[in-house]
Design an enzyme around this catalytic site. Structure first.
Site, PDB file in Angstrom:
ATOM      1  N   GLY A   1       3.743  29.633  23.812  1.00  0.00           N
ATOM      2  CA  GLY A   1       3.886  28.973  22.519  1.00  0.00           C
ATOM      3  C   GLY A   1       2.693  29.214  21.613  1.00  0.00           C
TER       4      GLY A   1
ATOM      5  N   GLY B   1      -7.638  25.972  20.659  1.00  0.00           N
ATOM      6  CA  GLY B   1      -6.881  26.247  19.452  1.00  0.00           C
ATOM      7  C   GLY B   1      -7.701  26.801  18.311  1.00  0.00           C
TER       8      GLY B   1
ATOM      9  NE  ARG C   1      -0.366  34.559  12.847  1.00  0.00           N
ATOM     10  CZ  ARG C   1      -0.342  35.004  14.092  1.00  0.00           C
ATOM     11  NH1 ARG C   1      -0.843  36.194  14.382  1.00  0.00           N
ATOM     12  NH2 ARG C   1       0.168  34.271  15.061  1.00  0.00           N
TER      13      ARG C   1
ATOM     14  CG  ASP D   1       3.719  36.313  24.677  1.00  0.00           C
ATOM     15  OD1 ASP D   1       3.818  37.049  25.675  1.00  0.00           O
ATOM     16  OD2 ASP D   1       2.631  35.930  24.216  1.00  0.00           O
ATOM     17  CG  ASN D   2       1.544  39.145  21.999  1.00  0.00           C
ATOM     18  OD1 ASN D   2       1.538  37.974  21.635  1.00  0.00           O
ATOM     19  ND2 ASN D   2       0.660  39.634  22.839  1.00  0.00           N
TER      20      ASN D   2
ATOM     21  CG  ASP E   1       0.582  37.533  18.170  1.00  0.00           C
ATOM     22  OD1 ASP E   1       0.350  36.800  17.195  1.00  0.00           O
ATOM     23  OD2 ASP E   1       1.398  37.234  19.049  1.00  0.00           O
TER      24      ASP E   1
END
Length: 513
Positions: free
Chosen positions: A98, A134, A191, A268-269, A278
């Site tokens: 996630g 994070g 972004r 996931d990228n 990413d």
């Protein structure tokens, strides 16, 4: 900026409310969680992309906008959230992942009707941070800001960058994962993209057997981002998968054209819209090497090496096919589509090389020519970008050995000089088969071959300058990357200096932020 125009774009499939708690956790049967950015007391703007801001409908920057750019004091209409997805990392199923340090602000629609999602990266922990903080550090944030814009101006599908700012915090990172953590300056990037949907969003829904939600997510994606799909029955899911395969193949061919190595092509990228997403341990190619990986985490296997990116894209699409199987329910169609991927990819790849070499059309003998060229490039350690720049300048009177001497990373002995001369003769013989003029051929080459690429050593120098309160390098690189097919700064159109060969964060990088 007119941030009042931001709205919530994401389909509401199993939302979770974690707005007052950013503890990292599994969130089963939840596709996104509301979460507030951490907030920063002493932010400082480094760069703002005013052209992009105007283009997407946010308008000009004002001093009061700095708070929004780092996630502070948000207006009531902005409901921030992070999304959950799953994925395969380095070939292994990783389960739920996630947005660990990405928080979505929402979507804005420009006056022309263009939709753009806006996302902070580095604005604080989310329920998907997996025990991380994070945050993002300056070096990774500068790399994302500049490289995403560089790729855009090169003509490669990509996410883009709106702003770059210091947070005023220091962040602890172990850059090479060798037990030597150190404090670094924190930063936040905003972004943008038409959508940040990934293969992993579909993998998560399928793995959790939330098939109704999987269908809703597919329908949402098709309706909003695939206008070319007109089928209304189950065929639309087959069309959806075929289109993702085509967009992905075209994207990787563009990476090969400009010499981009992503470095961490986990599922996931991977964007379902065929965007580069990413920007982590990436690199533009210096000396040509099919086995080059910029990611120290990818050693020694080199799964994500430059020359393997097409193969890995196909592998990732197999995983997406498994995720979409509950909607498509046609194993033969999926197998045929995936088996055809390689044929389509390599034909598109060779057509791309034809443009780089100035060939007007692909001929059956070109496969052998390209193979010989790859062998020569690797043996002579020729710079990928500079080789083609020099190839454009050859005349009948050119001394080939001298002409290419400064684009090799080794000293060319007599044997290697002879191999180079022999190859150039074969190239001239091949060019002679063109049905177009040499002028038209050169024009084709100039459009396919950039004069400027954002090399890691240039990024390294820029990051060092910004850390010391200077922006001259940032401004020069920004101008150069906005005009990559022109040689604005000749000092940037040179091979990597030898002094940077073994510099951490320059020749190779880790996945550390």
């Amino acid at each position: 900026m007119n941030i009042e125009r931001i709205r919530q774009p994401f389909i509401e499939i199993f939302p979770g409310d974690f707005s007052n708690n950013s503890m990292q956790r599994n969130t089963p049967k939840v596709l996104f969680a509301t979460i507030q950015p951490a907030g920063f007391d002493n932010p400082e703007l480094i760069a703002f992309n005013e052209v992009l801001s105007e283009e997407i409908g946010l308008g000009k920057y004002e001093n009061k906008d700095l708070d929004f750019l780092v996630g502070n004091n948000l207006p009531e209409n902005v409901q921030t959230y992070a999304t959950a997805y799953a994925g395969h990392q380095f070939g292994n199923w990783a389960g739920q992942l996630g947005d660990g340090r990405a928080i979505l602000a929402g979507e804005i629609i420009s006056e022309t009707g263009k939709k753009t999602e806006i996302q902070w990266k580095g604005a604080g922990a989310t329920p998907y941070s997996r025990h991380a903080d994070g945050r993002a550090v300056l070096r990774s944030s500068v790399r994302e800001y500049l490289m995403s814009e560089a790729m855009y101006h090169l003509g490669v599908p990509t996410t883009r960058a709106l702003s770059l700012a210091f947070t005023g915090e220091e962040v602890m990172r172990d850059i090479m994962y060798n037990g030597n953590p150190a404090l670094e300056k924190g930063a936040v990037v905003i972004r943008t993209a038409e959508s940040f949907l990934r293969f992993g969003h579909f993998e998560l829904m399928s793995a959790q057997r939330e098939y109704n939600s999987l269908q809703e997510l597919a329908d949402f994606t098709i309706e909003n981002y695939y206008p070319e799909i007109t089928a209304t029955d189950s065929k639309k899911y087959r069309d959806f998968f075929e289109n993702i395969c085509t967009r992905t193949a075209n994207l990787i061919v563009e990476w090969f054209r400009v010499g981009f190595v992503h470095g961490v092509m986990n599922t996931d990228n991977m964007s379902v819209l065929g965007l580069t997403i990413d920007y982590g341990p990436y690199s533009m190619m210096d000396e040509y090497d099919l086995n080059f990986t910029p990611n120290t985490t990818d050693l020694p296997g080199r799964r994500y090496a430059f020359g393997k990116q097409g193969q890995i894209a196909q592998w990732n699409l197999w995983q997406l096919a498994n995720a979409l199987h509950p909607l498509i329910k046609d194993e033969k169609f999926l197998e045929d589509t995936l088996n055809n991927f390689g044929t389509y990819f390599w034909e598109a790849h060779d057509q791309m090389l034809c443009k780089k070499f100035g060939f007007d059309q692909l001929q059956k003998e070109d496969e052998e020519f390209f193979t010989n060229w790859q062998g020569l490039m690797q043996e002579l350690q020729l710079d990928y970008t500079l080789f083609f720049n020099q190839l454009e300048k050859i005349t009948q009177n050119t001394n080939i050995s001298e002409h290419f001497k400064e684009v090799s990373y080794i000293i060319l002995n007599e044997e290697k000089r002879e191999k180079l001369n022999s190859f150039i003769k074969s190239y001239e013989a091949r060019i002679a088969l063109n049905s177009i003029s040499r002028e038209a051929s050169l024009e084709m080459m100039k459009k396919a071959n950039p004069k400027f690429i954002l090399r890691n050593y240039l990024l390294y120098e820029c990051i060092e300058e910004i850390s010391n309160g200077k922006k001259e390098m940032l401004e020069k690189l920004t101008r150069a990357l906005e005009n990559p097919y022109q040689e604005i700064y000749p000092e940037f159109s040179t091979k990597r200096p030898a002094g940077y060969d073994d510099t951490a964060g320059c020749s190779t990088l880790s996945c550390s932020s």
